[in-house]
Structure formats: C-alpha cells, structure tokens
Design a protein around this motif. Structure first.
Motif, mmCIF file in Angstrom:
data_model
loop_
_atom_site.group_PDB
_atom_site.id
_atom_site.type_symbol
_atom_site.label_atom_id
_atom_site.label_comp_id
_atom_site.label_asym_id
_atom_site.label_seq_id
_atom_site.Cartn_x
_atom_site.Cartn_y
_atom_site.Cartn_z
ATOM 1 N N LEU A 153 -13.262 -48.630 102.717
ATOM 2 C CA LEU A 153 -13.368 -49.708 104.073
ATOM 3 C C LEU A 153 -12.163 -49.458 104.816
ATOM 4 C CD1 LEU A 153 -14.791 -51.673 105.941
ATOM 5 C CD2 LEU A 153 -13.944 -53.439 104.461
ATOM 6 N N LEU A 154 -10.917 -49.307 104.140
ATOM 7 C CA LEU A 154 -9.727 -49.242 104.907
ATOM 8 C C LEU A 154 -9.692 -47.821 105.646
ATOM 9 C CD1 LEU A 154 -7.023 -51.117 102.583
ATOM 10 C CD2 LEU A 154 -7.866 -51.846 104.713
ATOM 11 N N ALA A 155 -10.046 -46.892 104.794
ATOM 12 C CA ALA A 155 -10.018 -45.532 105.312
ATOM 13 C C ALA A 155 -10.794 -45.304 106.517
ATOM 14 C CB ALA A 155 -10.260 -44.394 104.174
ATOM 15 N N HIS B 129 -11.817 -47.700 108.617
ATOM 16 C CA HIS B 129 -11.199 -48.389 109.689
ATOM 17 C C HIS B 129 -10.085 -47.592 110.460
ATOM 18 C CE1 HIS B 129 -9.886 -52.017 111.875
ATOM 19 N NE2 HIS B 129 -8.759 -51.898 111.509
ATOM 20 N N VAL B 130 -9.378 -47.155 109.463
ATOM 21 C CA VAL B 130 -8.098 -46.268 110.089
ATOM 22 C C VAL B 130 -8.845 -45.038 110.798
ATOM 23 C CG1 VAL B 130 -6.316 -44.680 109.302
ATOM 24 C CG2 VAL B 130 -6.509 -46.943 108.202
ATOM 25 N N ALA B 131 -9.892 -44.532 110.582
ATOM 26 C CA ALA B 131 -10.458 -43.180 111.127
ATOM 27 C C ALA B 131 -10.817 -43.701 112.461
ATOM 28 C CB ALA B 131 -11.462 -42.720 110.232
ATOM 29 N N ARG B 132 -11.236 -44.940 112.714
ATOM 30 C CA ARG B 132 -11.616 -45.361 113.985
ATOM 31 C C ARG B 132 -10.654 -45.799 114.886
ATOM 32 N NH1 ARG B 132 -15.653 -45.502 110.627
ATOM 33 N NH2 ARG B 132 -17.663 -45.171 111.009
ATOM 34 N N ASP B 133 -9.312 -45.973 114.374
ATOM 35 C CA ASP B 133 -8.136 -46.794 115.225
ATOM 36 C C ASP B 133 -7.619 -45.441 115.807
ATOM 37 O OD1 ASP B 133 -5.812 -47.942 116.017
ATOM 38 O OD2 ASP B 133 -6.075 -49.144 114.356
ATOM 39 N N THR B 134 -7.179 -45.569 117.224
ATOM 40 C CA THR B 134 -6.706 -44.727 117.966
ATOM 41 C C THR B 134 -5.003 -44.795 117.966
ATOM 42 O OG1 THR B 134 -6.825 -45.845 120.001
ATOM 43 C CG2 THR B 134 -8.568 -44.493 119.527
ATOM 44 N N ARG B 135 -4.437 -45.722 117.144
ATOM 45 C CA ARG B 135 -3.066 -45.776 117.241
ATOM 46 C C ARG B 135 -2.452 -44.666 115.968
ATOM 47 N NH1 ARG B 135 -2.293 -51.870 115.650
ATOM 48 N NH2 ARG B 135 -4.273 -51.182 114.421
ATOM 49 N N PRO B 136 -1.250 -44.463 116.268
ATOM 50 C CA PRO B 136 -0.862 -43.580 115.173
ATOM 51 C C PRO B 136 -0.725 -44.272 113.808
ATOM 52 C CG PRO B 136 0.714 -43.619 117.012
ATOM 53 C CD PRO B 136 -0.281 -44.568 117.281
ATOM 54 N N TRP C 14 -3.611 -48.628 107.286
ATOM 55 C CA TRP C 14 -3.269 -47.381 106.825
ATOM 56 C C TRP C 14 -1.918 -47.695 105.738
ATOM 57 C CZ3 TRP C 14 -3.999 -42.713 105.288
ATOM 58 C CH2 TRP C 14 -2.709 -41.837 104.962
ATOM 59 N N ILE C 15 -1.077 -48.559 106.221
ATOM 60 C CA ILE C 15 0.060 -48.666 105.037
ATOM 61 C C ILE C 15 -0.596 -49.466 103.917
ATOM 62 C CG2 ILE C 15 2.169 -50.018 104.969
ATOM 63 C CD1 ILE C 15 2.270 -47.963 107.242
ATOM 64 N N VAL C 16 -1.639 -50.349 103.810
ATOM 65 C CA VAL C 16 -2.005 -50.703 102.825
ATOM 66 C C VAL C 16 -2.634 -49.612 101.969
ATOM 67 C CG1 VAL C 16 -3.874 -52.366 101.882
ATOM 68 C CG2 VAL C 16 -2.368 -53.188 103.872
ATOM 69 N N LEU C 17 -3.553 -48.945 102.586
ATOM 70 C CA LEU C 17 -4.076 -47.774 102.094
ATOM 71 C C LEU C 17 -3.341 -46.820 101.241
ATOM 72 C CD1 LEU C 17 -6.820 -46.191 101.248
ATOM 73 C CD2 LEU C 17 -6.614 -45.129 103.592
ATOM 74 N N ARG C 18 -2.324 -46.443 102.101
ATOM 75 C CA ARG C 18 -1.304 -45.426 101.409
ATOM 76 C C ARG C 18 -0.550 -45.894 100.409
ATOM 77 N NH1 ARG C 18 3.844 -45.413 105.164
ATOM 78 N NH2 ARG C 18 3.903 -47.234 103.906
ATOM 79 N N ASP C 19 -0.086 -47.224 100.544
ATOM 80 C CA ASP C 19 0.639 -47.770 99.393
ATOM 81 C C ASP C 19 -0.353 -47.790 98.060
ATOM 82 O OD1 ASP C 19 2.771 -47.945 101.106
ATOM 83 O OD2 ASP C 19 2.596 -50.057 101.277
ATOM 84 N N ALA C 20 -1.326 -48.367 98.314
ATOM 85 C CA ALA C 20 -2.319 -48.119 97.184
ATOM 86 C C ALA C 20 -2.810 -46.752 96.480
ATOM 87 C CB ALA C 20 -3.695 -48.884 97.370
ATOM 88 N N LEU C 21 -2.829 -45.690 97.414
ATOM 89 C CA LEU C 21 -2.971 -44.476 96.738
ATOM 90 C C LEU C 21 -2.005 -43.863 95.979
ATOM 91 C CD1 LEU C 21 -5.237 -43.096 99.451
ATOM 92 C CD2 LEU C 21 -5.902 -44.233 97.541
ATOM 93 N N ARG D 295 -10.656 -38.670 102.021
ATOM 94 C CA ARG D 295 -10.520 -39.378 103.162
ATOM 95 C C ARG D 295 -9.189 -39.515 103.585
ATOM 96 N NH1 ARG D 295 -12.254 -39.069 107.335
ATOM 97 N NH2 ARG D 295 -13.566 -40.697 108.604
ATOM 98 N N ALA D 296 -8.561 -39.718 102.701
ATOM 99 C CA ALA D 296 -6.861 -39.963 103.026
ATOM 100 C C ALA D 296 -6.176 -38.631 103.414
ATOM 101 C CB ALA D 296 -6.162 -40.594 102.051
ATOM 102 N N TRP D 297 -6.664 -37.606 102.728
ATOM 103 C CA TRP D 297 -6.109 -36.344 102.924
ATOM 104 C C TRP D 297 -6.667 -35.900 104.458
ATOM 105 C CZ3 TRP D 297 -9.004 -31.582 103.501
ATOM 106 C CH2 TRP D 297 -8.240 -30.523 103.654
#
Length: 281
Positions: A27-29, A31-38, A45-52, A98-100
């Motif tokens: 779900l986080l991934a 959400h990130v894919a639909r967000d236009t911000r860096p 993204w920070i939460v997803l990245r930290d978990a992965l 998805r993160a890659w």
C-alpha cells in the motif's frame, strides 16, 4: 496511519514478534508511486525504505540461500522464527520489485532475484506447483540448518575468508543466537567493501564465492521438513510475482516457471463444473 505507527528505530510496524506485513508495504509503495514529490520528501517512502532495508539486512533474510523467514522474534529483525512460507516469498518479492521500480536501487533488485531464485531452486515441485513451507527445526533444534558456530565457519573458510565473513555478516566467536551466528548485514555492502579496502567489483566477486561455499556446506546438513502441499492462493502469489519480475527484469526462466505453475493450477485445481479453484492439493 501507517506512517504514524511505523517503527522509526528498527523499521516496519509493531514490536516483537515482528511480521513483514506485506500488504501494508505494498500500500505504501502504491501511494508513493502516485505522489509527484521527490522520494526524499515523501514520508510514506521513508517508512517503506526503512522497512525494506532493515529486513534485507536482518536475520529474517536468509543471507546465504535467499528468501525470507516468516517473522522475527525481536523488534530489530535479527532473530527469525526460521520457518519459510511461500506466501512471504511471493509478497516480499513483489514489494521489493515495486521499490526497485521506484528508486532503481540495485540492492532491491538483488533481493527480488535472490528470493525468486530460492523459490525456483527449493520450493517448486517437478509438477510445476510450489510447495507451501519449510519447517523451523532440524536435528531437533530450531534454526540449526541456518546458523553457524564460529568454529564451523573456521573449519570451512581460510583466514582471509573468515575475516571477510566476520566483516560482512557480523559473525563472531560469541555469536548472536545461543552461541551461534545468524548471519546478517551489520553495515551496507558498500561500507563493508570500503572497510576491507576492496573495489566494489572485487568485493562482489568475493561475496558471491563465499555465499556459494557456505551454501554448499549447509546443503550437507539435515534439512528442515518441507510441507509439500500446493495451496492455490499462495501459488497465485508466486505466479504474479514471477510474471511481474520476469517482465521487468527480462528473466525468461521466471516466465517459464509462471507457465508451469499456471498449467498445474489449471489442470489440477480448476473445477470445470463450478468454475472455481480447489484450495489445496
């Protein structure tokens, strides 16, 4: 809510015992894919990245054979319950893929391929379907197949290889699990390469060689029991993950595995009279 309740210290969600919670990560991934911000400006993204990052570096990730154990018994992902479930492999491979696709980090691609390669090597049956799980115990001990005493490492590695293993995988005489070592990554691979004074290319060659050596030694041990039933839902998770990864990573072997597993479900699980799938075989 997921961002608010994430574990900012160790990554992921909740306390011990700690499960990957793959649907939340997916779900986080999305959400990130639909967000236009860096990416760096996106809390999701920070939460997803930290978990992965925490999971791939931790003992929950089989650093030698690939794939993931079912959950960690601690909050820091270091000590797993050593069973491996098919559904974890399919869902986590999907999330890391998805993160890659979102950030192009080579580490995430390596996790995808290590996980799916493990599944094809050890969890796909000759009939094309996928086994459901492997046990945590062997030789009467939990995790015995996966952990390493320091003297075991010293017996199969020369001095340079042992020092490399200690630096990269955190192995020590004291160990981190009942006197033995659950191999993990206490620092990034780039940091380990720097600490060892190696170029990344030379480091990767040595790492690949070490993993092959330890995998071959481990294969001589009594393996955990395998649950050989095929569960339609979990097979479908692998079929989806392999299809998406096969397309994104140009892996023809993944697509071939998709075809074999799909044929199996269609031939064995599909009930033509009802149009439904039987759950297990």
């Amino acid at each position: 809510a997921l961002v608010r309740h994430a574990d900012s210290e160790h990554g992921g969600f909740g306390e011990a015992p700690k499960f990957p919670q793959e649907p939340n990560l997916r779900l986080l991934a999305e959400h990130v894919a639909r967000d236009t911000r860096p990416l760096a400006d996106q809390p999701a993204w920070i939460v997803l990245r930290d978990a992965l990052d925490a999971m791939r570096a931790g003992g929950i990730h089989d650093q030698i054979g690939g794939g993931f154990h079912r959950y960690a018994t601690d909050a820091a992902w270091q000590v797993p319950h050593f069973e491996k479930m098919l559904y974890n492999q399919g869902q986590l491979a999907d999330v890391y893929l998805r993160a890659w696709q979102l950030c192009a980090a080579p580490a995430y691609r390596r996790v995808v391929e290590d996980t799916l390669d493990y599944v094809l090597r050890e969890m796909q049956a000759p009939d094309g379907g996928f086994y459901s799980a492997t046990d945590a115990d062997s030789e009467g001990e939990e995790g015995r197949f996966f952990v390493w005493r320091h003297d075991e490492l010293a017996a199969v590695l020369d001095a340079d290889e042992l020092a490399f293993c200690e630096t990269v995988f955190g192995a020590s005489r004291a160990g981190n699990f009942e006197g033995a070592n659950i191999l993990h990554l206490p620092r990034s691979l780039a940091e380990s390469a720097t600490a060892l004074g190696l170029s990344r290319e030379a480091f990767d060659r040595r790492l690949g060689s070490l993993k092959q050596r330890l995998y071959a030694v481990r294969e001589q041990r009594e393996a955990p029991l395998r649950d050989d039933k095929h569960i339609a839902e979990w097979n479908a998770m692998l079929i989806g993950a392999l299809a998406r990864a096969g397309h994104a990573l140009a892996r023809a072997d993944y697509i071939e595995a998709v075809e074999l597993a799909t044929d199996y479900l269609w031939q064995v699980h599909y009930d033509a009279h009802t149009g439904l799938l039987w759950r297990t075989s």
